[in-house]
Scaffold this active site. Structure first.
Site, PDB file in Angstrom:
ATOM      1  N   HIS A  69       0.836  -1.217   0.000  1.00 20.97           N
ATOM      2  CA  HIS A  69       0.000   0.000   0.000  1.00 20.97           C
ATOM      3  C   HIS A  69       0.866   1.261   0.000  1.00 20.97           C
ATOM      4  O   HIS A  69       2.043   1.227   0.386  1.00 20.97           O
ATOM      5  CB  HIS A  69      -0.926   0.016   1.222  1.00 20.97           C
ATOM      6  CG  HIS A  69      -0.182  -0.012   2.523  1.00 20.97           C
ATOM      7  ND1 HIS A  69       0.413   1.107   3.067  1.00 20.97           N
ATOM      8  CD2 HIS A  69       0.081  -1.025   3.373  1.00 20.97           C
ATOM      9  CE1 HIS A  69       1.002   0.783   4.193  1.00 20.97           C
ATOM     10  NE2 HIS A  69       0.825  -0.520   4.412  1.00 20.97           N
TER      11      HIS A  69
ATOM     12  N   GLU B  12      -1.838  -7.381   7.830  1.00 19.61           N
ATOM     13  CA  GLU B  12      -0.498  -7.111   8.376  1.00 19.61           C
ATOM     14  C   GLU B  12      -0.329  -7.764   9.755  1.00 19.61           C
ATOM     15  O   GLU B  12      -1.312  -8.096  10.425  1.00 19.61           O
ATOM     16  CB  GLU B  12      -0.303  -5.581   8.483  1.00 19.61           C
ATOM     17  CG  GLU B  12       1.048  -5.109   9.000  1.00 19.61           C
ATOM     18  CD  GLU B  12       2.248  -5.544   8.161  1.00 19.61           C
ATOM     19  OE1 GLU B  12       2.532  -6.767   8.103  1.00 19.61           O
ATOM     20  OE2 GLU B  12       2.924  -4.660   7.584  1.00 19.61           O
TER      21      GLU B  12
END
Length: 198
Positions: free
Chosen positions: A11, A80
């Site tokens: 990202h 994550e």
């Protein structure tokens, strides 16, 4: 032989800048959106987009899927790592509060986890399970995976046969960084190869 390609992209910059986020669900900043859009070239083709469930990945994945008229799937397993008590803090704040612990974590994550965090061993296992599952589900396709720095480290760790600590410490992965992995399903099993990184 069946060949599968995974393009991995981290990202872009989230709102609030550099800090330990882990499971915190901050969206992309304006700059983060620009980084992501700039990282995708005209004429690129995929069969499917997979994304982490977190906003900083998911919102861009959905935008791109709509533009390219592609299916997009939220893959919970590619979330994550949870950084525990460090989440929401900058590296400077963690250094002030925890001293050498942060440097030790990046040097040897298996023996120096952040307080109340997901262990890097558990994270490595989780990403390995997700990688195995989606590699089978997407066999023969070209896939874009929109995810996180830690996730990319662990995927590349599995591809290259690294320990969790070595995978965590072994790659520089800036915002919107791209990597590509090729999987060949052969009569001898699956051959995994890192094609490019960064």
């Amino acid at each position: 032989m069946t060949t599968t390609f995974f393009d991995l992209i981290r990202h872009g910059e989230p709102a609030g800048g550099h800090k330990y986020r882990g499971h915190r669900d901050d969206p992309l900043s304006e700059q983060g959106w620009q980084q992501m859009r700039s990282a995708i070239s005209k004429g690129e083709q995929w069969d499917h987009i997979l994304t982490s469930p977190l906003l900083r990945c998911r919102e861009f994945a959905h935008e791109l899927a709509e533009q390219m008229n592609l299916p997009v799937t939220i893959a919970e397993g590619f979330k994550e790592i949870c950084f525990g008590d460090w989440e929401g803090k900058t590296r400077e704040q963690v250094e002030q509060e925890y001293g050498d612990h942060q440097a030790n974590f990046w040097r040897d994550a298996e023996n120096f986890p952040p307080p109340n965090a997901e262990t890097v061993q558990a994270f490595h296992q989780r990403i390995g399970d997700a990688w195995l599952h989606w590699s089978k589900q997407m066999a023969g396709k070209k896939v874009l995976l929109v995810c996180h720095g830690g996730v990319i480290r662990m995927v590349l760790g599995h591809v290259l046969g690294l320990t969790p600590s070595n995978a965590m410490a072994g790659f520089q992965i800036p915002f919107a960084c791209r990597s590509q992995v090729r999987l060949d399903q052969t009569e001898f099993g699956t051959l995994s190869c890192l094609v490019k990184h960064g």
